[in-house]
Design an enzyme around this catalytic site. Sequence first.
Site, mmCIF file in Angstrom:
data_model
loop_
_atom_site.group_PDB
_atom_site.id
_atom_site.type_symbol
_atom_site.label_atom_id
_atom_site.label_comp_id
_atom_site.label_asym_id
_atom_site.label_seq_id
_atom_site.Cartn_x
_atom_site.Cartn_y
_atom_site.Cartn_z
ATOM 1 N N PRO A 97 0.844 -1.205 0.000
ATOM 2 C CA PRO A 97 0.000 0.000 0.000
ATOM 3 C C PRO A 97 0.875 1.250 0.000
ATOM 4 O O PRO A 97 2.015 1.210 0.469
ATOM 5 C CB PRO A 97 -0.789 -0.121 1.308
ATOM 6 C CG PRO A 97 0.050 -0.994 2.178
ATOM 7 C CD PRO A 97 0.784 -1.925 1.269
ATOM 8 N N CYS A 98 0.359 2.338 -0.548
ATOM 9 C CA CYS A 98 1.202 3.542 -0.639
ATOM 10 C C CYS A 98 0.522 4.762 -0.027
ATOM 11 O O CYS A 98 0.850 5.895 -0.368
ATOM 12 C CB CYS A 98 1.555 3.830 -2.096
ATOM 13 S SG CYS A 98 0.134 4.267 -3.108
ATOM 14 N N GLN A 99 -0.429 4.529 0.896
ATOM 15 C CA GLN A 99 -1.152 5.662 1.485
ATOM 16 C C GLN A 99 -0.211 6.666 2.138
ATOM 17 O O GLN A 99 -0.461 7.861 2.116
ATOM 18 C CB GLN A 99 -2.165 5.161 2.528
ATOM 19 C CG GLN A 99 -3.312 4.366 1.945
ATOM 20 C CD GLN A 99 -3.017 2.870 1.975
ATOM 21 O OE1 GLN A 99 -1.867 2.463 1.859
ATOM 22 N NE2 GLN A 99 -4.046 2.064 2.105
#
Length: 355
Positions: free
Chosen positions: A78-80
Site C-alpha cells: 500500500p502507498c497511502q
Amino acid sequence: MNAIDLFAGCGGLSKGFMDAGFDIIVGVDNDQPALNTFARNHGNAIALNADLSKEETFDEIRRVAGERSIDVIIAGPPCQGFSLTGPRNFDDERNKLYLAVIEIVKQYKPKGFIIENVPGMATLYGGQIKQEILQRFKKLGYNIECRILCAADHGVPQIRKRLVFMGVREDIGVPHFPEPILDEEHYITCREAISDLPQRINELGEEISEYISEPVTEYQRLMRGTSTVLYNHVATNHKQFVKDTIALVPEGGNYKDLPPGWGESRKFHMAWTRLDGNAPSRTVDTGHRNIFHYTLNRIPTVRENARIQSFPDSFIFTGTRTQQSRQVGNAVPPLLGYALGKELRKIIEVKVDEE
C-alpha cells in the site's frame, strides 16, 4: 525459480507466477482470512502472518524460507503514506511498508522483482515519488522501469489499470514488459466470462454447488479447467428496494438513468452501476455493493467477480462472504500476474542459457 510474495493477500499475483512456472516459497501479509485462502491455493507455500513494518519480520521470513535461494520478489505494498508525507519525507514511518520491499530486495538480491500499485502513484507529487523509487533500486544494482498496464490487454475481462515496476539485476539483463495479447475490439466481455454460471435469481445457492451447463466460450473453458464442482457462487439477498431500484437501470447504466425520486440515497460516481454484458467489467471492487450484474438484479457473486478477475474456478476463497469479496477485489488478476511472470522468467532464463 523461487519467489517470495510480500503483501500477498489471497495470492492473485502468486497464482499468476505459479502458472508461469515459479515456486512460491512464502506469502507474507497481516490479513489472516486472506492468508487462509492463500494457504489453500498455493501448494506448499508458507502463509506467514507478519507485520512488514517491523524489522523482526525480515528475520522471520528468512527463517521460514530456509536456505533456499530466492530468485524473484513480488509485492503489492500500500502507498497511502506517500500521499501524506511527500517526496522529501520518503523515509517517514508511514512509508515503512514500501520501504520493506526495498529492504527485502537489498537482503536477498534476487534476480528480479515486480512491484504493483495504483496508477495514481505515477503522478503523485509530479512523479517525484516514482522517481525516488526508481533511483533507490538503481542504487541497489537493478535496471528498473515502470509502466501502467491494463489487465484487459492480457486476457482479463476487466478494465483494471495498475502501475507496475519491474526490476532486473544489472548482471542479469534489462526489464521489458509483456506485449498485449488483445486489443480493445477483442477484449473479453462480462458475458463471455460468466454467462455459463447458474443465474442464482431467486435462490441464494450453496457455498459448494454444481455446474448446470457447458462452457460456451474459450475463456469459460479456461476458467473451468478440470473443475467439476462450483465454489463461492452464492447470491446476495438484497432488500426489496435495492432489487426494485436496480431493475430500473439499463445494462451498462448507472444512477443517472433512474427516474426522479429513485436511488436518492446513492448519487456518487459508481452508484447503481449495472455492468455491460457486451464489454469488459469496470474494476472489481471489494464488496461495496455499487456494481450490479448485467441482467440480474443483484451484485455479482464472489465466483462471478473471481472470474472477472481471472481466478480459475479451482481457486477456492475461504472466510465470510464479506472477507471473500474483499480478497477478490484487492487481488492482482492472475492472468496479469502470469503475463508478468512469464516475461520476467524469459529475461532471467536468457541469462542462464548464456552461461
